[in-house]
Design a protein around this motif. Structure first.
Motif, PDB file in Angstrom:
ATOM      1  N   HIS A 171       4.818  10.834   0.894  1.00 43.70           N
ATOM      2  CA  HIS A 171       4.504   9.410   0.423  1.00 43.70           C
ATOM      3  C   HIS A 171       5.200   8.452   1.322  1.00 43.70           C
ATOM      4  CE1 HIS A 171       8.329   9.386  -1.746  1.00 43.70           C
ATOM      5  NE2 HIS A 171       8.164   7.840  -1.706  1.00 43.70           N
ATOM      6  N   ASP A 209      -3.228  12.025   0.666  1.00 43.31           N
ATOM      7  CA  ASP A 209      -3.855  12.381   1.687  1.00 43.31           C
ATOM      8  C   ASP A 209      -4.491  10.810   1.203  1.00 43.31           C
ATOM      9  OD1 ASP A 209      -4.857  12.614  -0.429  1.00 43.31           O
ATOM     10  OD2 ASP A 209      -6.385  14.140   1.132  1.00 43.31           O
ATOM     11  N   LYS A 210      -3.709   9.521   0.438  1.00 37.06           N
ATOM     12  CA  LYS A 210      -5.063   9.035   0.120  1.00 37.06           C
ATOM     13  C   LYS A 210      -3.979   7.695  -0.075  1.00 37.06           C
ATOM     14  CE  LYS A 210      -7.773  11.467  -3.252  1.00 37.06           C
ATOM     15  NZ  LYS A 210      -7.018  13.134  -2.954  1.00 37.06           N
ATOM     16  N   GLU A 211      -4.312   6.431  -0.468  1.00 35.66           N
ATOM     17  CA  GLU A 211      -3.980   5.157  -0.167  1.00 35.66           C
ATOM     18  C   GLU A 211      -4.343   4.448  -1.757  1.00 35.66           C
ATOM     19  OE1 GLU A 211      -5.290   2.600   3.037  1.00 35.66           O
ATOM     20  OE2 GLU A 211      -5.214   3.010   4.602  1.00 35.66           O
ATOM     21  N   TYR A 212      -3.468   4.204  -2.541  1.00 35.41           N
ATOM     22  CA  TYR A 212      -2.894   3.329  -3.588  1.00 35.41           C
ATOM     23  C   TYR A 212      -2.391   2.088  -3.433  1.00 35.41           C
ATOM     24  CZ  TYR A 212      -3.458   7.828  -5.528  1.00 35.41           C
ATOM     25  OH  TYR A 212      -4.316   8.992  -5.657  1.00 35.41           O
ATOM     26  N   LEU A 213      -3.676   0.889  -3.849  1.00 33.93           N
ATOM     27  CA  LEU A 213      -2.539  -0.783  -3.996  1.00 33.93           C
ATOM     28  C   LEU A 213      -2.115  -0.814  -4.745  1.00 33.93           C
ATOM     29  CD1 LEU A 213      -2.884  -2.827  -2.146  1.00 33.93           C
ATOM     30  CD2 LEU A 213      -4.961  -3.997  -2.921  1.00 33.93           C
ATOM     31  N   GLU A 245       5.942   3.837   1.494  1.00 32.17           N
ATOM     32  CA  GLU A 245       5.390   2.608   1.340  1.00 32.17           C
ATOM     33  C   GLU A 245       4.485   1.692   2.723  1.00 32.17           C
ATOM     34  OE1 GLU A 245       7.579   4.989  -1.337  1.00 32.17           O
ATOM     35  OE2 GLU A 245       8.426   3.421   0.910  1.00 32.17           O
ATOM     36  N   THR A 290       0.821  -1.051  -0.031  1.00 30.42           N
ATOM     37  CA  THR A 290       0.175   0.063   0.192  1.00 30.42           C
ATOM     38  C   THR A 290       0.647   1.035  -0.345  1.00 30.42           C
ATOM     39  OG1 THR A 290      -1.738  -1.477   1.695  1.00 30.42           O
ATOM     40  CG2 THR A 290      -2.256   1.162   1.449  1.00 30.42           C
ATOM     41  N   ASN A 291       0.558   2.681  -0.845  1.00 30.64           N
ATOM     42  CA  ASN A 291       1.332   3.419  -1.050  1.00 30.64           C
ATOM     43  C   ASN A 291       0.548   3.940  -0.409  1.00 30.64           C
ATOM     44  OD1 ASN A 291       3.558   4.971  -1.676  1.00 30.64           O
ATOM     45  ND2 ASN A 291       3.455   3.974  -3.191  1.00 30.64           N
ATOM     46  N   LEU A 292       1.199   4.889  -0.013  1.00 27.99           N
ATOM     47  CA  LEU A 292       0.271   6.643   0.515  1.00 27.99           C
ATOM     48  C   LEU A 292       0.150   7.376   0.407  1.00 27.99           C
ATOM     49  CD1 LEU A 292       0.559   5.698   4.468  1.00 27.99           C
ATOM     50  CD2 LEU A 292      -1.256   4.835   3.247  1.00 27.99           C
TER      51      LEU A 292
END
Length: 320
Positions: free
Chosen positions: A99, A80-84, A101, A75-77
């Motif tokens: 960012h 202010d958002k999370e991305y898988l 990780e 998961t990469n922050l």
């Protein structure tokens, strides 16, 4: 990473650490093993590694950073958002993006850090003019007006690019060597790596605008999740990733695309099957497995219903 002898953290604002390397081209590897992370750095003819706790602070990098997941998921922050990200996926960040990780157990990820000076030199030479190179050039010429955006990429077809891995391995060897001419080889391989990312037969690219409205952001994430899973993802799985009600997400997507989640996923899955039939010599059974159909017979009926042709008929008609 208090024990990290490879990088220094410094910032005019104590709340925003900035990771600095002391070389223009550096490769980092991180692998989650139990409760710790194995850090490896390839730089200036040396390979150094150590184990430590995972670095948990949101930070910026002095250099541009290309992240690529080799195995597992993370998961990469980003801001202010999370991305898988799963194996074969990654992103390219400029120096102003906050960012950090979070690696899953067994995840292995590589980071290529490139200084602005190296990027400028690459762009002055034999570079391309696709979205990756445009992104780099825009961020170099921003005069401090950095865009809150980054590039995200995922495999076009359901397997990792062998060519991309070969270039990455060759780059690692060149960064680890002290032989004469290494700098020229390194820069040439970086250009080839970036060019491979722009090959539509290998990767799908998307520039992510971090200032999108909530609705546009969610629709963007829905589309990416479906595309990156080749249409094999349910509404409940999307709900679990995005932390929003599946029916609400379905309404958002239909409002912007005129398609429901199920319809868009069906369209993507069919398109990927068509690509595999016409661009590879994989058997129909193997294609069904790659796209996670329960069996070849189900894939056959599914594909014929969508296209009006059997998989073999489609291959014979559209393969040149």
């Amino acid at each position: 990473m208090t024990k990290d002898p490879f990088s220094s953290l410094h910032s005019a604002n104590e709340e925003i650490p900035q990771i600095a390397t002391h070389s223009p081209i550096v490769l980092f590897f991180k692998q989650k093993i139990g409760g710790t992370v194995l850090y490896t750095k390839v730089q200036d003819g040396e390979i150094l590694s150590f184990e430590d706790e995972e670095y948990k602070a949101l930070h910026k990098n002095q250099n541009f950073e290309l992240m690529y997941v080799l195995n597992g998921e993370l998961t990469n922050l980003i801001e202010d958002k999370e991305y898988l990200f799963h194996a074969g996926e990654g992103c390219l960040l400029n120096t102003q993006i906050l960012h950090r990780e979070i690696l899953s157990e067994g995840c292995n990820v590589v980071f290529l850090n490139l200084s602005p000076a190296v990027i400028a030199e690459l762009l002055d030479n034999d570079s391309g003019n696709g979205p990756i190179f445009q992104f780099l050039e825009q961020n170099l010429q921003s005069d401090g007006q950095w865009k809150r955006s980054y590039i995200e990429f995922s495999p076009t077809l359901p397997y990792q690019s062998e060519n991309f891995h070969i270039i990455l391995d060759s780059l690692q060897l060149e960064i680890a060597t002290s032989k004469i001419g290494k700098t020229y080889f390194q820069k040439g391989l970086i250009l080839r790596l970036l060019d491979a990312l722009e090959n539509l037969n290998q990767f799908s690219l998307q520039q992510i605008d971090l200032d999108l409205s909530k609705e546009d952001y969610l629709v963007n994430r829905i589309l990416h999740l479906i595309d990156s899973r080749f249409g094999n993802i349910s509404r409940k799985e999307i709900e679990a990733v995005l932390h929003y009600n599946a029916e609400y997400l379905n309404r958002l997507l239909k409002r912007q695309t005129k398609m429901t989640i199920a319809h868009y996923a069906q369209t993507v899955r069919t398109k990927k099957a068509q690509q595999l039939l016409t661009s590879t010599d994989l058997s129909v059974q193997r294609i069904a497995e790659q796209l996670n159909f329960s069996n070849e017979a189900y894939f056959y009926h599914y594909f014929k219903k969508q296209t009006g042709l059997s998989p073999n008929q489609y291959r014979q008609k559209f393969t040149f």
